[in-house]
Design a protein around this motif. Structure first.
Motif, mmCIF file in Angstrom:
data_model
loop_
_atom_site.group_PDB
_atom_site.id
_atom_site.type_symbol
_atom_site.label_atom_id
_atom_site.label_comp_id
_atom_site.label_asym_id
_atom_site.label_seq_id
_atom_site.Cartn_x
_atom_site.Cartn_y
_atom_site.Cartn_z
ATOM 1 N N ALA A 2 -11.626 0.019 -17.832
ATOM 2 C CA ALA A 2 -10.280 -0.276 -18.307
ATOM 3 C C ALA A 2 -10.210 -1.694 -18.875
ATOM 4 O O ALA A 2 -10.877 -2.600 -18.389
ATOM 5 N N ASN A 3 -9.396 -1.860 -19.899
ATOM 6 C CA ASN A 3 -9.251 -3.159 -20.538
ATOM 7 C C ASN A 3 -7.885 -3.784 -20.295
ATOM 8 O O ASN A 3 -7.745 -4.999 -20.373
ATOM 9 N N HIS A 4 -6.895 -2.981 -20.016
ATOM 10 C CA HIS A 4 -5.544 -3.503 -19.855
ATOM 11 C C HIS A 4 -5.318 -3.995 -18.439
ATOM 12 O O HIS A 4 -5.870 -3.448 -17.474
ATOM 13 N N GLN A 5 -4.483 -5.013 -18.309
ATOM 14 C CA GLN A 5 -4.168 -5.569 -16.991
ATOM 15 C C GLN A 5 -3.553 -4.509 -16.088
ATOM 16 O O GLN A 5 -3.881 -4.417 -14.902
ATOM 17 N N SER A 6 -2.657 -3.705 -16.655
ATOM 18 C CA SER A 6 -1.986 -2.686 -15.840
ATOM 19 C C SER A 6 -2.979 -1.639 -15.342
ATOM 20 O O SER A 6 -2.865 -1.156 -14.216
ATOM 21 N N SER A 7 -3.983 -1.308 -16.160
ATOM 22 C CA SER A 7 -4.994 -0.338 -15.749
ATOM 23 C C SER A 7 -5.867 -0.892 -14.630
ATOM 24 O O SER A 7 -6.188 -0.190 -13.670
ATOM 25 N N LEU A 8 -6.221 -2.159 -14.748
ATOM 26 C CA LEU A 8 -7.038 -2.794 -13.714
ATOM 27 C C LEU A 8 -6.274 -2.870 -12.401
ATOM 28 O O LEU A 8 -6.826 -2.608 -11.319
ATOM 29 N N LYS A 9 -4.993 -3.212 -12.492
ATOM 30 C CA LYS A 9 -4.168 -3.278 -11.283
ATOM 31 C C LYS A 9 -4.026 -1.896 -10.657
ATOM 32 O O LYS A 9 -4.095 -1.749 -9.437
ATOM 33 N N ARG A 10 -3.825 -0.885 -11.487
ATOM 34 C CA ARG A 10 -3.680 0.477 -10.979
ATOM 35 C C ARG A 10 -4.952 0.919 -10.256
ATOM 36 O O ARG A 10 -4.903 1.563 -9.210
ATOM 37 N N ILE A 11 -6.111 0.557 -10.782
ATOM 38 C CA ILE A 11 -7.383 0.900 -10.146
ATOM 39 C C ILE A 11 -7.492 0.222 -8.780
ATOM 40 O O ILE A 11 -7.907 0.844 -7.790
ATOM 41 N N ARG A 12 -7.110 -1.054 -8.711
ATOM 42 C CA ARG A 12 -7.144 -1.778 -7.435
ATOM 43 C C ARG A 12 -6.199 -1.143 -6.423
ATOM 44 O O ARG A 12 -6.564 -0.928 -5.261
ATOM 45 N N GLN A 13 -4.983 -0.823 -6.868
ATOM 46 C CA GLN A 13 -3.993 -0.234 -5.958
ATOM 47 C C GLN A 13 -4.466 1.125 -5.445
ATOM 48 O O GLN A 13 -4.307 1.448 -4.267
ATOM 49 N N THR A 14 -5.051 1.916 -6.325
ATOM 50 C CA THR A 14 -5.529 3.236 -5.936
ATOM 51 C C THR A 14 -6.638 3.129 -4.901
ATOM 52 O O THR A 14 -6.671 3.905 -3.933
ATOM 53 N N ALA A 15 -7.534 2.171 -5.077
ATOM 54 C CA ALA A 15 -8.634 2.004 -4.127
ATOM 55 C C ALA A 15 -8.110 1.604 -2.752
ATOM 56 O O ALA A 15 -8.573 2.126 -1.729
ATOM 57 N N ARG A 17 -5.054 2.172 -1.514
ATOM 58 C CA ARG A 17 -4.315 3.297 -0.936
ATOM 59 C C ARG A 17 -5.264 4.381 -0.439
ATOM 60 O O ARG A 17 -5.033 4.987 0.616
ATOM 61 N N LYS A 18 -6.330 4.644 -1.195
ATOM 62 C CA LYS A 18 -7.292 5.662 -0.788
ATOM 63 C C LYS A 18 -7.957 5.276 0.530
ATOM 64 O O LYS A 18 -8.108 6.110 1.431
ATOM 65 N N ALA A 19 -8.333 4.008 0.654
ATOM 66 C CA ALA A 19 -8.969 3.541 1.890
ATOM 67 C C ALA A 19 -8.000 3.633 3.065
ATOM 68 O O ALA A 19 -8.367 4.059 4.166
ATOM 69 N N ARG A 20 -6.744 3.257 2.840
ATOM 70 C CA ARG A 20 -5.741 3.297 3.899
ATOM 71 C C ARG A 20 -5.459 4.737 4.323
ATOM 72 O O ARG A 20 -5.403 5.046 5.513
ATOM 73 N N ASN A 21 -5.302 5.630 3.345
ATOM 74 C CA ASN A 21 -5.042 7.033 3.650
ATOM 75 C C ASN A 21 -6.217 7.657 4.404
ATOM 76 O O ASN A 21 -6.026 8.442 5.333
ATOM 77 N N HIS A 22 -7.431 7.308 3.993
ATOM 78 C CA HIS A 22 -8.615 7.832 4.663
ATOM 79 C C HIS A 22 -8.657 7.372 6.115
ATOM 80 O O HIS A 22 -8.974 8.150 7.018
ATOM 81 N N TYR A 23 -8.318 6.115 6.358
ATOM 82 C CA TYR A 23 -8.304 5.581 7.715
ATOM 83 C C TYR A 23 -7.289 6.318 8.586
ATOM 84 O O TYR A 23 -7.598 6.720 9.712
ATOM 85 N N TYR A 24 -6.075 6.510 8.074
ATOM 86 C CA TYR A 24 -5.044 7.196 8.851
ATOM 87 C C TYR A 24 -5.429 8.651 9.126
ATOM 88 O O TYR A 24 -5.229 9.153 10.229
ATOM 89 N N ALA A 25 -5.997 9.322 8.131
ATOM 90 C CA ALA A 25 -6.393 10.717 8.302
ATOM 91 C C ALA A 25 -7.512 10.829 9.332
ATOM 92 O O ALA A 25 -7.488 11.716 10.198
ATOM 93 N N LEU A 26 -8.478 9.927 9.276
ATOM 94 C CA LEU A 26 -9.596 9.948 10.208
ATOM 95 C C LEU A 26 -9.122 9.651 11.627
ATOM 96 O O LEU A 26 -9.546 10.302 12.581
ATOM 97 N N THR A 27 -8.231 8.675 11.775
ATOM 98 C CA THR A 27 -7.692 8.327 13.082
ATOM 99 C C THR A 27 -6.939 9.508 13.690
ATOM 100 O O THR A 27 -7.093 9.817 14.880
ATOM 101 N N THR A 28 -6.157 10.183 12.880
ATOM 102 C CA THR A 28 -5.393 11.328 13.374
ATOM 103 C C THR A 28 -6.318 12.475 13.737
ATOM 104 O O THR A 28 -6.125 13.135 14.771
ATOM 105 N N ARG A 29 -7.330 12.733 12.914
ATOM 106 C CA ARG A 29 -8.290 13.798 13.224
ATOM 107 C C ARG A 29 -8.978 13.542 14.558
ATOM 108 O O ARG A 29 -9.151 14.451 15.370
ATOM 109 N N ASN A 30 -9.368 12.294 14.794
ATOM 110 C CA ASN A 30 -10.019 11.957 16.054
ATOM 111 C C ASN A 30 -9.057 12.111 17.231
ATOM 112 O O ASN A 30 -9.461 12.538 18.315
ATOM 113 N N ALA A 31 -7.788 11.781 17.034
ATOM 114 C CA ALA A 31 -6.802 11.943 18.098
ATOM 115 C C ALA A 31 -6.599 13.415 18.432
ATOM 116 O O ALA A 31 -6.469 13.785 19.608
#
Length: 84
Positions: A2-15, A17-31
């Motif tokens: 990506a070349n645009h600032q908004s695209s770069l920011k969106r990529i960072r935000q997605t990464a 959120r994905k890590a956070r969602n994965h953590y919550y899902a894994l924690t709940t599965r283990n519980a």
């Protein structure tokens, strides 16, 4: 790449959120696994509200479908009630 600032920011935000969602899902599965492995009724009764809350939070954030959360909560409640 990506070349645009908004695209770069969106990529960072997605990464993040994905890590956070994965953590919550894994924690709940283990519980859920820990609750299913429990054989004492008192301990299971103490864990059930916490696990139910975690499942509701995942459903609210659309990490899992609300029907899946409902099915899991129902089956866990049946399991806890059958414990002697």
């Amino acid at each position: 790449m990506a070349n645009h600032q908004s695209s770069l920011k969106r990529i960072r935000q997605t990464a993040v959120r994905k890590a956070r969602n994965h953590y919550y899902a894994l924690t709940t599965r283990n519980a859920v696994r820990k609750l299913r492995a429990t054989t004492e009724k008192a301990e299971a009764n103490a864990q059930l509200p916490k696990v139910t809350s975690l499942l509701d939070k995942l459903a609210k954030r659309n990490i899992i479908h609300r029907n899946k959360a409902a099915n899991l909560k129902s089956k866990l409640a049946i399991y806890v009630n059958k414990l002697a």
